[in-house]
Design an enzyme around this catalytic site. Structure first.
Site, PDB file in Angstrom:
ATOM      1  N   ASP A  30       0.823  -1.194   0.000  1.00 37.77           N
ATOM      2  CA  ASP A  30       0.000   0.000   0.000  1.00 37.77           C
ATOM      3  C   ASP A  30       0.872   1.266   0.000  1.00 37.77           C
ATOM      4  O   ASP A  30       1.940   1.299   0.604  1.00 37.77           O
ATOM      5  CB  ASP A  30      -0.880  -0.035   1.257  1.00 37.77           C
ATOM      6  N   GLU A  55       1.937  -0.141  -5.007  1.00 38.37           N
ATOM      7  CA  GLU A  55       0.895   0.806  -5.366  1.00 38.37           C
ATOM      8  C   GLU A  55       1.558   2.179  -5.517  1.00 38.37           C
ATOM      9  O   GLU A  55       1.755   2.907  -4.549  1.00 38.37           O
ATOM     10  CB  GLU A  55      -0.196   0.876  -4.296  1.00 38.37           C
TER      11      GLU A  55
END
Length: 624
Positions: A336, A365
């Site tokens: 993330d 990400e």
């Protein structure tokens, strides 16, 4: 006689007092170690020096020794006496149990620790790759397999399906119960949103504000149930990807009340929000103040920003990541908010994992809208090499393709020079910027974006988008429920794009997990998706073949996936009208092939002269 009895009673009383004191003393001693992290480790690891964090009242005031000939490499104390970090050397040590002894002038106490045996071939485990289709699950919203764990005594937020941002009760057991549904769809890997404990008072359902990174949230299940999920996937020849968060924890993390060091977090002092401008991390013209705030600012107020440049923090995150891989037999990570962390430290984190597991895939990400900026975060990027930087991260998410799809490219049905499928062609024309374009995560949507079926309200455009994802380079990822037509608007609320899967709760009127339970439109979506993705499963030419594409004409995009053994011709007609294309333009790839069989309908097409294709449709022709 009376004197003797009195004396005996006094002796008995003294012994009782001694027992009580001993009990109380032993209880307080036992409480000296409140936490040990990692809770255990493994023998025969590439990373043989393991730093164990002990937490307890004034624990750093003790002298520390260890049994069984284990060597203590270092003992590190901080300004907080409730923590001590002990590094031991496990090289050439077989699996064993041993004991730490903590001793001061007044007392001593012990803490057991274990080195476990590794799984066979653990180091060379095969990770997810471009032969896979990843199914992204919003863990709280997929299926409630065990209603008894919806609320627990030791967690704050309680279940309430009436709240769009509340906890709804989806759990690990619900995922396990529906693995066959996912497999039958054609998916080979699952990516559940974070499952570790998130103990915020509200909005905790998404799991990104973790309060204990060694413990599965009890509302999702237990650590043992997570192991079962991994095992059940592997029985089906499927893979488990953990959604890892390096940038931040939740403000209810147990350390927040008693941090190991002041600089465990980024302090300003206290809270300051990031500027969200992650391009500053690669921008040679960026002001340092902007660069620092991008990486060091907090993502939101409820997510304290970890200071990865603190060696203790970085080592903690490295060991935690490796612990989960080994413990749960994982097949990959999705990381993330990758560019929001300290980029040098995160490169060290990533390399430590891939040094331990050379074939382990990690997806970053990197939510950016520039091919060059996305490429910057992929391993061995020539762009980041200009700044002598290498993220060591094998895979990045193709947000450029996602943006084109989300902004409605399949709704652009007129033939113009800068609208329609030419945008997709132009995006792929920048593949030369990526060191490995086959190791990109390609997707139309995820848990943070508009739902695909909100952007495109008819099944024809859904089919075009899915056919594209299934046949281009990279690793396709789909989002739970879209395969049955689920929609939702991010403009309304994040909870709306994270709706409950119909049939995941016992009292749901519609059970889309079963063929008989699907509505007619759900069946149309699912049957198309399953046909497409199960075809893809066995096609190595799609997984790793070369791509040759042709400039779209009349909003028709033609490209080939080919290797020495096979060739597939993909034709996507985004216009409303039926189109006839002259195949002589594609002789470079058609060569001596005479016909092609459509993977979706089994219809056979002559490819030597011309091919007609209906409006808003796709042909996937296996050339013969």
């Amino acid at each position: 006689m009376d004197f003797t009895k009195k004396k005996l009673r006094l002796c008995a009383f003294a012994r009782l007092i001694t027992v009580i004191i001993t009990f109380l003393f032993s209880t307080s001693v036992f409480a000296q170690v409140d936490r040990v992290e990692p809770p255990f480790w493994w023998s025969d690891m590439n990373r043989s020096n393991i730093q164990i964090m002990f937490y307890g009242k004034n624990i750093a005031q003790n002298d520390i020794t260890v049994s069984n000939g284990i060597a203590i490499k270092s003992i590190q104390k901080t300004e907080n006496p409730n923590y001590v970090f002990v590094t031991i050397d496990t090289k050439n040590t077989s699996s064993t149990d041993f004991t730490f002894t903590f001793k001061n002038k007044k007392k001593s106490f012990t803490q057991n620790y274990s080195l476990k045996s590794r799984k066979e071939n653990s180091r060379i485990r095969k990770s997810f790759d471009n032969s896979d289709l990843i199914y992204l699950i919003m863990s709280d919203r997929f299926s409630n397999g065990n209603p008894n764990n919806d609320n627990t005594a030791d967690t704050n937020e309680k279940s309430d399906r009436n709240k769009i941002d509340g906890r709804h009760g989806g759990d690990i057991e619900g995922i396990i119960n529906n693995l066959d549904y996912i497999k039958n769809l054609g998916a080979t890997a699952i990516w559940p949103t974070p499952l570790c404990e998130d103990n915020d008072e509200k909005g905790s359902y998404h799991g990104y504000g973790q309060s204990d990174v060694y413990k599965i949230d009890p509302r999702f299940g237990t650590n043992e149930e997570y192991l079962k999920l991994s095992s059940e996937l592997h029985k089906r020849n499927m893979k488990l990807i953990l959604d890892y968060v390096t940038n931040h924890w939740g403000y209810k993390h147990w350390m927040m009340n008693d941090m190991p060091t002041y600089d465990w977090l980024h302090q300003f002092p206290g809270y300051k929000q990031t500027n969200y401008k992650t391009p500053t991390q690669s921008d040679t013209n960026a002001a340092q103040i902007d660069k620092n705030l991008s990486a060091d600012g907090w993502f939101v107020k409820s997510m304290p920003d970890l200071n990865q440049s603190n060696p203790l923090v970085l080592n903690y995150l490295i060991q935690n990541a490796i612990w989960w891989i080994e413990y749960a037999d994982l097949d990959g990570f999705r990381v993330d908010t990758y560019p929001y962390a300290d980029k040098t430290a995160l490169a060290t984190w990533t390399k430590a994992i891939t040094d331990e597991y050379p074939y382990f895939n990690i997806t970053a990400e990197a939510w950016l809208y520039s091919h060059a900026q996305i490429s910057y975060w992929q391993k061995d990027s020539k762009i980041s090499a200009i700044q002598s930087y290498n993220s060591h991260c094998p895979n990045v998410m193709d947000f450029m393709l996602h943006a084109i799809i989300e902004k409605g490219v399949f709704n652009e049905e007129k033939n113009t020079w800068n609208e329609g499928l030419i945008k997709i062609y132009d995006s792929f024309a920048s593949d030369f910027l990526y060191p490995d374009s086959n190791n990109l995560l390609v997707f139309a949507e995820n848990h943070d974006t508009q739902r695909l079926n909100h952007v495109y309200s008819n099944i024809k455009n859904y089919k075009l988008a899915m056919a594209l994802l299934a046949t281009i380079r990279g690793i396709p990822q789909i989002y739970y429920g879209s395969e049955i037509g689920m929609a939702g608007s991010k403009n309304l609320n994040d909870g709306d794009i994270r709706r409950d899967f119909p049939g995941g709760w016992k009292d749901d009127a519609n059970n889309a997990f079963t063929s008989s339970g699907r509505t007619e439109i759900q069946k149309q979506y699912y049957d198309f998706s399953a046909k497409l993705f199960n075809w893809r499963k066995t096609k190595s030419v799609i997984h790793s073949g070369k791509t040759t594409h042709y400039i779209p004409e009349n909003n028709v995009y033609v490209y080939f996936r080919h290797n020495d053994a096979e060739s597939v011709m993909v034709i996507i007609n985004n216009s409303l009208e039926k189109q006839t294309i002259q195949t002589s333009r594609f002789n470079e790839n058609i060569q001596n092939f005479k016909s092609g069989t459509d993977a979706l309908t089994n219809a056979i097409f002559d490819v030597k002269n011309e091919i007609s294709i209906d409006g808003k449709s796709v042909l996937i022709l296996e050339l013969k």
